[in-house]
Design an enzyme around this catalytic site. Structure first.
Site, PDB file in Angstrom:
ATOM      1  N   LYS A  59       0.796  -1.240   0.000  1.00 30.32           N
ATOM      2  CA  LYS A  59       0.000   0.000   0.000  1.00 30.32           C
ATOM      3  C   LYS A  59       0.828   1.289   0.000  1.00 30.32           C
ATOM      4  CE  LYS A  59      -3.456  -0.894  -0.624  1.00 30.32           C
ATOM      5  NZ  LYS A  59      -3.792  -1.465  -1.976  1.00 30.32           N
ATOM      6  N   HIS A 120       6.872  -7.466  -2.190  1.00 27.44           N
ATOM      7  CA  HIS A 120       6.721  -6.762  -0.910  1.00 27.44           C
ATOM      8  C   HIS A 120       7.681  -7.335   0.123  1.00 27.44           C
ATOM      9  CE1 HIS A 120       3.288  -4.597  -2.293  1.00 27.44           C
ATOM     10  NE2 HIS A 120       2.408  -5.564  -2.190  1.00 27.44           N
ATOM     11  N   SER A 150      -4.477   2.999   4.353  1.00 30.01           N
ATOM     12  CA  SER A 150      -4.683   2.363   3.052  1.00 30.01           C
ATOM     13  C   SER A 150      -4.733   0.839   3.206  1.00 30.01           C
ATOM     14  CB  SER A 150      -3.548   2.770   2.101  1.00 30.01           C
ATOM     15  OG  SER A 150      -3.743   2.211   0.830  1.00 30.01           O
TER      16      SER A 150
HETATM   17  P1  A3P Z   1      -5.128   4.825  -0.879  1.00 30.18           P
HETATM   18  O1  A3P Z   1      -5.714   3.577  -0.313  1.00 30.18           O
HETATM   19  O2  A3P Z   1      -4.626   5.754   0.184  1.00 30.18           O
HETATM   20  O3  A3P Z   1      -6.014   5.511  -1.842  1.00 30.18           O
HETATM   21  P2  A3P Z   1      -0.330  -0.272  -3.662  1.00 30.18           P
HETATM   22  O4  A3P Z   1      -0.312  -0.148  -5.132  1.00 30.18           O
HETATM   23  O5  A3P Z   1       1.032  -0.343  -3.038  1.00 30.18           O
HETATM   24  O6  A3P Z   1      -1.259  -1.310  -3.186  1.00 30.18           O
HETATM   25  O7  A3P Z   1      -0.866   1.124  -3.092  1.00 30.18           O
HETATM   26  C1  A3P Z   1      -2.192   1.531  -3.265  1.00 30.18           C
HETATM   27  C2  A3P Z   1      -2.327   2.957  -2.800  1.00 30.18           C
HETATM   28  O8  A3P Z   1      -1.701   3.806  -3.785  1.00 30.18           O
HETATM   29  C3  A3P Z   1      -3.791   3.399  -2.712  1.00 30.18           C
HETATM   30  O9  A3P Z   1      -3.813   4.400  -1.689  1.00 30.18           O
HETATM   31  C4  A3P Z   1      -3.998   3.978  -4.098  1.00 30.18           C
HETATM   32  O10 A3P Z   1      -5.091   4.851  -4.205  1.00 30.18           O
HETATM   33  C5  A3P Z   1      -2.660   4.719  -4.264  1.00 30.18           C
HETATM   34  N1  A3P Z   1      -2.391   5.050  -5.677  1.00 30.18           N
HETATM   35  C6  A3P Z   1      -2.407   4.228  -6.754  1.00 30.18           C
HETATM   36  N2  A3P Z   1      -2.187   4.933  -7.878  1.00 30.18           N
HETATM   37  C7  A3P Z   1      -2.051   6.224  -7.511  1.00 30.18           C
HETATM   38  C8  A3P Z   1      -1.816   7.445  -8.217  1.00 30.18           C
HETATM   39  N3  A3P Z   1      -1.736   7.471  -9.544  1.00 30.18           N
HETATM   40  N4  A3P Z   1      -1.732   8.584  -7.507  1.00 30.18           N
HETATM   41  C9  A3P Z   1      -1.825   8.581  -6.148  1.00 30.18           C
HETATM   42  N5  A3P Z   1      -2.044   7.466  -5.421  1.00 30.18           N
HETATM   43  C10 A3P Z   1      -2.153   6.295  -6.097  1.00 30.18           C
END
Ligand code: A3P
Length: 306
Positions: A59, A120, A150
Site C-alpha cells: 500500500k 513486498h 490504506s
Molecule cells: P489509498 O488507499 O490511500 O487511496 P499499492 O499499489 O502499493 O497497493 O498502493 C495503493 C495505494 O496507492 C492506494 O492508496 C492507491 O489509491 C494509491 N495510488 C495508486 N495509484 C495512484 C496514483 N496514480 N496517484 C496517487 N495514489 C495512487
C-alpha cells in the site's frame, strides 16, 4: 491455463481456492499461508542481471510505480501499456495461491527478459541472486499513518488476507507488525540503510504526489531510458490518480470479486497524503507517534505526512 485464456477469467474459474489465508512466519516474517508453504522456490529464485525489481511495503504506491515503469519502458505508448492488467504485465514474485493457480515464480521463470518484478518482501527475504546479479531495484516508501489507513481498507476488500478487524484492533496489529509482510518500520528502515550498498532507488510516495514529473525523471534516469520531455509529460498525465482510477488495466477492476470485494473498498481509493487525519483520534495519534519515535530512533529516514 490455456494460452488464450484471460488470467482474471482463470482466477474466476478457480475461485473456490481463494479464502482469507492465515499468516505463517517465514524467517520471522508473517506471510499468507500459501506463500509460506511454497517458500523454497521463492527463496531460491534465479534472478537475471537485467531484472528490475519494484519493492514496497504493501500500500505504499506499488501499482503507481509499476504503471510509471511500464509507461517509461513502452515510451508512453498507451496501446502497449494497456496490453494487460498491471498484475499480468508485472508479476508479483512471492504471490502464491493453492494449485492450480500459477504462482508468481511460475510466471516469472517463463517470462522473457528483461523482466520487471513486483515484491513486498522485506530486504532480508529478497532472494540473494538479485544482489549477486547486481539487479536494479526501485523502492517506494509511504508515511506510516497513510500507509496504515490504506492497508486497513485494502484488507477489508482483499479476501485472501486476514480480516483486519476493527480500526482499533488493526492499528495495534500494524504497530506490532502482525500484518502480512510484517513490520512497516523494519521494512522502510532496512531498505533505507541498504540503498547505497546496492543499486536501489529510494522513492517517496509523498514526493510523487508533490512533483510527479521530477520523480518520473529520477526513475527514467535510473533506468537509463532517454525520453523527450513531451513523453515524460504524457507519462505524468497517464499516471495521475484520476486517469489510473478509470484505467481497467491499472485499477485492478478485472480481478474477480472473490479476491477483491469492491463493495468493501476500491483499489484506487483516495490517493492522498494526510488521509490518516480522517481516522486517527487525537489519543491514537499521540500513542502512535510516541511508539513511532521509539521504533524509528536513530534513523535519518524522515517522512512527510501532510
Ligand atoms: P489509498 O488507499 O490511500 O487511496 P499499492 O499499489 O502499493 O497497493 O498502493 C495503493 C495505494 O496507492 C492506494 O492508496 C492507491 O489509491 C494509491 N495510488 C495508486 N495509484 C495512484 C496514483 N496514480 N496517484 C496517487 N495514489 C495512487
Amino acid at each position: 491455463m490455456t494460452e488464450t485464456m484471460d488470467y482474471d477469467d482463470f482466477l474466476h474459474k478457480y475461485s473456490h481456492v481463494f479464502r482469507r489465508y492465515p499468516l505463517k512466519l517465514v524467517h520471522g516474517i508473517p506471510l499468507m499461508e500459501p506463500i509460506a508453504d511454497q517458500w523454497d522456490p521463492i527463496e531460491n529464485f534465479q534472478a537475471r542481471p537485467d531484472d528490475l525489481v519494484i519493492s514496497t511495503y504493501p500500500k505504499a504506491g506499488t501499482t503507481w510505480m509499476q504503471e510509471i515503469v511500464d509507461l517509461i519502458q513502452t515510451r508512453g505508448d498507451l496501446e502497449k501499456a494497456k496490453r494487460a492488467p498491471i498484475h499480468v504485465r508485472i508479476p508479483f514474485l512471492e504471490i502464491c495461491s493453492p494449485p492450480p493457480v500459477p504462482s508468481g515464480v511460475d510466471k516469472l521463470v517463463n517470462a522473457p527478459s528483461p523482466r520487471v518484478i513486483k515484491t513486498h518482501l522485506p530486504f532480508q527475504l529478497i532472494p540473494k541472486t538479485f544482489w549477486e546479479n547486481n539487479c536494479k531495484m526501485i523502492y517506494v516508501a509511504r508515511n506510516a499513518k497513510d500507509n496504515l489507513v490504506s492497508y486497513y481498507f485494502f484488507d477489508q476488500m482483499n479476501l485472501t488476507q486476514p480480516d483486519p478487524g476493527s480500526w482499533e484492533e488493526y492499528l495495534k496489529k500494524f504497530m506490532e507488525g502482525k500484518v502480512p509482510w510484517g513490520s512497516w518500520y523494519d521494512h522502510v528502515r532496512r531498505y533505507w540503510d541498504e540503498k547505497d550498498n546496492h543499486r536501489i532507488l529510494y522513492v517517496f510516495y509523498e514526493d510523487m504526489k508533490k512533483d510527479l514529473a521530477r520523480e518520473v525523471h529520477r526513475v527514467k534516469d535510473f533506468l537509463e531510458v532517454d525520453l523527450p520531455e513531451d513523453i515524460v509529460q504524457k507519462i505524468v498525465h497517464e499516471a495521475s490518480f484520476e486517469i489510473m482510477k478509470d484505467n481497467p488495466m491499472a485499477n485492478y477492476e478485472t480481478v474477480p470479486s472473490v479476491i477483491f470485494d469492491k463493495s468493501k473498498s476500491i483499489f484506487m481509493r483516495k490517493g492522498k497524503v494526510g488521509d490518516w487525519k480522517n481516522y486517527f483520534t487525537v489519543a491514537q495519534r499521540e500513542a502512535f507517534d510516541a511508539d513511532y519515535q521509539q521504533k524509528m530512533k536513530g534513523t535519518s529516514l524522515h517522512f512527510r505526512e501532510e
